[in-house]
Design an enzyme around this catalytic site. Structure first.
Site, PDB file in Angstrom:
ATOM      1  NE  ARG A 166     -32.327 -19.799 -32.161  1.00  0.00           N
ATOM      2  CZ  ARG A 166     -33.438 -20.055 -31.459  1.00  0.00           C
ATOM      3  NH1 ARG A 166     -33.358 -20.605 -30.263  1.00  0.00           N
ATOM      4  NH2 ARG A 166     -34.630 -19.764 -31.947  1.00  0.00           N
ATOM      5  CB  SER A 198     -36.514 -13.185 -39.628  1.00  0.00           C
ATOM      6  OG  SER A 198     -36.846 -14.281 -38.822  1.00  0.00           O
ATOM      7  CG  ASP A 248     -39.456 -13.066 -36.944  1.00  0.00           C
ATOM      8  OD1 ASP A 248     -40.223 -12.720 -37.862  1.00  0.00           O
ATOM      9  OD2 ASP A 248     -38.693 -12.260 -36.384  1.00  0.00           O
TER      10      ASP A 248
END
Length: 900
Positions: free
Chosen positions: A522, A586, A640
């Site tokens: 994203r 992550s 994250d």
């Protein structure tokens, strides 16, 4: 003439459908907690929860009290794959002085007969389980207990009503144990109707209804537990003994009762009671015929108006006479002979009329019985949510067996009233005796199975003591990870993130965030406003990462990421602006500063070459330079878990811990700089990414790892690594469940001992299925559907076991996660020197959000293990996107403060 006379006894289908609806309403009333006390149809729970499945085996005794004779049985059940059994019985009279005497005499007599039977069968040296068939209405709260509600069928024994008959039988057995030398264990109290269903259920596994039509009448069937208010729990099914003989005792059938029914009732032993039974059962049909013939004779319609003594004598016409007179094949000869015996001298017309009366009376009985049975079948079909149902009704009783027309009439009417049920009627052989033994055999099987299931799941039940040990071990490992000399060998890596503050509300500006952590990538634009109109606005776009790029070269991966950023900047019209950027990456990284992250190793299916051991921020900067289209200010590389803490920290300044409980499992928290030996400086705080999934990789929690955990670990991509994560995270819980199901199936406790192809497939049992199966709102029927989607053909009992397995695995995961978290909050409390600590934990992850019980068990465990910490859990909104932007904003703010 007879037709006109008995017009009210002829019932149309419309009337029968109406009776069916009335009986359905009575059933609902009997099942409800509030309505049961006033219900006439008592719907008594029997605590028989399972039908025979063919794997029962052993030797059992049964005694049967309730008919004209007392019976003792020995039943051998063979597990030979052919479902064969052997029954030996002996009959004893039930003398009037016993059935109308006192309780002690009755139970002494039962034990006398049983002792005699065991003597003749040479069984006295054996300790055998016994099933007790007691064919009177009893209230049960467990299988081996029954409080007698009322005597029926001419029994009137003093001092037994409202007492537990099993206890009385056990007491009598105990008193005679020495003198008779018998050792018997009463395992089950069974009603003869239930016995009938169980006997037939042994031969036909579709059988889930039992019906008796003889001296008495009754029906039982398998009801969904969730509808039985009178019993705790809503898992599975239980046999309900309807005691339908009392249907109409509240006047519900008054419009259908004739003057003859009323007269018969007034002359009975229990006026106003068992009104439905008095219209149906063979005990009363002969008397009904006598009353009709008497009135017709008095009115001059029969026997030239001459009333004989026999017609005036109660009980003179019995059911056997009625049955014999209805043997049409023999013409009128039977009828004439019987009437002559009763000192009546019939003409041919008289014989035809009497035969017709018998037909109408017995036909009405079959009609009413069919209507009530149709109500039960409809309820079963609706419970299963089927449009059409195949089922079997186990049936017993003299009227059904010996009357020449009764069975045929009953079948025909039932099929007419419930055309969407394909019903097989199966005649029971010695239902009350063999049935009691079958109930006992099933109880025996279930007890043995329970033992095996408990043994398999026992290692998942963690005591408070064990959880405290886990908490203490986690605390030790956290300390190892923070110390310079032990950090290299520590399993909990305690990675510094160089995030040195949480949001204070003054952050503002436009920030970019990148989020790479799975198969999707994203890019986000985040606008943060401060002051009174404090807000965060986000715009994002999702891009796929093809497999060939995930597993290609590092250069290709980062070029793809930059291509996606370029598309997004173009799309948002901000290509020229040099925006600060936070990069959520992550994967485990070792950081030397907030904008430097060296990849320790790929996880989650990524295998891009030339990346491990490299700084991912440098690789991103290089790719931007190669493209030479725009420039970005890469401020922070973010995990994250840290993003989750920051997002919640923006809403609640008390949030100093971030927890991810999803596909993976991890925690971060704000640690005092003075405790972090591997980073220079003692002032202030820094967020530590614990990477706690590796806890236990040194063997410190091997004592709680089960054989199933070991199998899951050995079959994983990284054997021996991330052991704690493999016991607590969503990625592995379904796989643990699958291993347990395979083991239980091998033991013959599930899926009829057959391991299906789908159960052999690794990863078939996704964690989302755990969440669905454990949902409280889900009936077992839906659990069965989920299992069917997985190619697992399960019975109702299988579904209960699967649900229990899922529950044990997810509860342990939540408790272990809670123990780890308790270690962190306790550490923070002690570091602050506080008596009491108030703190907020920011949480994200599908397991925490979607599983019906995980979050509750986690919270309860933390409360139990860290009683002096008041922990608030706050759900994070988009930690990896919004969180990354906030970290960037905080870093910018702190950087500016530093410059000033």
């Amino acid at each position: 003439q007879v037709d006109r006379y008995l017009y009210h006894m002829r019932l149309s289908d419309d009337v029968l459908l109406d009776v069916m609806a009335r009986f359905q309403a009575e059933m609902v009333k009997g099942l409800g907690k509030d309505t049961n006390p006033t219900a006439t149809v008592k719907m008594l729970p029997t605590f028989v929860r399972s039908l025979p499945d063919g794997s029962e085996k052993g030797e059992f005794l049964a005694v049967d009290l309730g008919g004209s004779q007392f019976r003792a049985h020995q039943v051998k059940v063979f597990d030979d794959g052919k479902q064969s059994s052997q029954l030996e019985s002996k009959f004893y009279p039930t003398p009037k002085e016993v059935i109308q005497g006192n309780g002690a005499e009755l139970f002494d007599y039962v034990v006398d007969c049983l002792s005699d039977f065991m003597e003749t069968k040479n069984l006295k040296h054996k300790k055998l389980p016994l099933g007790f068939t007691f064919s009177f209405p009893c209230k049960q709260t467990k299988l081996e207990e029954g409080i007698l509600l009322a005597w029926t069928k001419h029994f009137k024994v003093r001092g037994v009503q409202d007492t537990d008959v099993v206890r009385s039988l056990r007491k009598a057995l105990q008193q005679h144990k020495a003198s008779f030398d018998i050792d018997v264990d009463v395992l089950a109290l069974v009603n003869d109707t239930v016995g009938t269903m169980m006997t037939c259920g042994y031969d036909d596994q579709r059988c889930e209804v039992g019906l008796i039509i003889g001296t008495g009448t009754n029906a039982c069937y398998m009801e969904e537990m969730r509808h039985i208010d009178l019993v705790e729990g809503d898992e599975g099914r239980m046999c309900i003994n309807t005691e339908w003989g009392a249907f109409g005792d509240d006047g519900a059938l008054d419009d259908l009762r004739t003057e003859f029914d009323r007269e018969l009732d007034l002359g009975s032993l229990n006026p106003g009671k068992q009104l439905f039974e008095k219209m149906i059962s063979s005990l009363y049909l002969g008397e009904l015929v006598r009353l009709i013939l008497l009135k017709m004779t008095k009115e001059g319609l029969l026997f030239n108006g001459k009333v004989s003594t026999a017609l005036l004598t109660k009980g003179k016409i019995e059911m056997k006479h009625v049955s014999a007179m209805e043997k049409y094949k023999e013409g009128l000869s039977n009828t004439k002979e019987i009437l002559m015996e009763l000192n009546l001298f019939p003409s041919e017309e008289d014989c035809i009329a009497v035969q017709h009366v018998c037909t109408i009376v017995s036909f009405r009985s079959a009609n009413l019985c069919a209507a009530a049975l149709a109500a039960i079948l409809t309820r079963l079909r609706e419970n299963k949510k089927l449009l059409r149902m195949r089922t079997t009704v186990g049936i017993d009783g003299g009227l059904y067996k010996t009357h020449p027309q009764y069975a045929k009439r009953l079948h025909k009417v039932v099929r007419r009233l419930v055309p969407n049920c394909d019903v097989r009627f199966l005649l029971s052989v010695s239902g009350s005796g063999k049935g009691a033994a079958m109930v006992t055999a099933v109880a025996y099987r279930l007890a043995a199975q329970r033992k095996q299931i408990d043994a398999a799941l026992a290692p998942f039940l963690l005591s408070l003591e064990t959880l405290r040990e886990v908490k203490d071990k986690m605390r030790t490992e956290l300390e190892y990870g923070l110390k310079r000399e032990t950090q290299a060998s520590a399993t909990v890596k305690m990675l510094p993130t160089y995030v040195c503050g949480t949001p204070d509300g003054t952050e503002k500006g436009k920030f970019l965030a990148l989020d790479l952590g799975g198969t999707n990538f994203r890019v986000l634009l985040v606008k943060i406003r401060s002051g009174r109109r404090r807000s965060v606005q986000m715009y994002n776009k999702i891009f796929a990462i093809p497999l060939e790029i995930m597993q290609g070269t590092g250069e290709e991966l980062f070029d793809h990421i930059v291509q996606c950023i370029a598309d997004f900047l173009e799309y948002m019209g901000i290509k020229g602006a040099r925006l600060p950027l936070g990069f959520t990456f992550s994967f485990p990284c070792r950081q030397a500063s907030i904008d430097k992250g060296t990849l320790v190793g790929w996880t989650k299916g990524f295998k891009a070459t030339d990346c491990e051991g490299e700084d991912v921020v440098d690789m991103l900067r290089e790719a931007i330079r190669r493209r030479n289209e725009f420039d970005l200010d890469i401020v922070a590389v973010v995990n994250d878990t840290v993003g989750t803490m920051m997002t919640c920290g923006y809403e609640d300044p008390n949030c100093e811990i971030g927890l991810i409980a999803g596909t993976g499992s991890n925690v971060c928290y704000m640690e005092d700089m003075k405790n972090i030996e591997i980073v220079e400086g003692n002032e202030g705080k820094m967020c530590i990414n614990t990477e706690w999934g590796g806890f236990g990789d040194n063997g410190c929690i091997d004592n709680i790892r089960t054989k199933y955990d070991k199998e899951v670990d050995e079959g994983s991509l990284n054997p021996g690594k991330q052991r704690y994560e493999k016991m607590t995270s969503g990625m592995y819980l379904g796989e643990i469940v699958r291993q347990i199901l395979i083991d239980l199936t091998k033991q013959g406790l599930l899926f009829r001992g057959q391991i299906s192809e789908s159960l052999r497939k690794r990863g078939i049992f996704e964690t989302k299925f755990l969440s669905q199966i454990e949902s409280d709102r889900l009936a077992l029927l839906q659990v069965r559907r989920i299992l069917q989607q997985l190619g697992l053909d399960s019975t109702c009992e299988d579904s209960i076991i699967v649900k229990e397995v899922c529950g044990a695995v997810s509860k342990r995961a939540a408790q272990l996660c809670g123990a780890g978290l308790a270690a962190i909050v306790e550490k923070k409390r002690e570091d602050q020197g506080a008596e009491h600590l108030q703190i907020t934990v920011g949480v994200d992850g599908t397991l925490y959000k979607l599983h019906p019980h995980f979050s509750r068990v986690l919270r309860e465990t933390v409360k139990e293990l860290a009683p002096r910490c008041d922990v608030t859990f706050m759900l994070s909104e988009d930690g990896s996107g919004k969180g990354a932007a906030l970290i960037t904003a905080v870093a910018k703010r702190l950087h500016n403060v530093g410059q000033k």
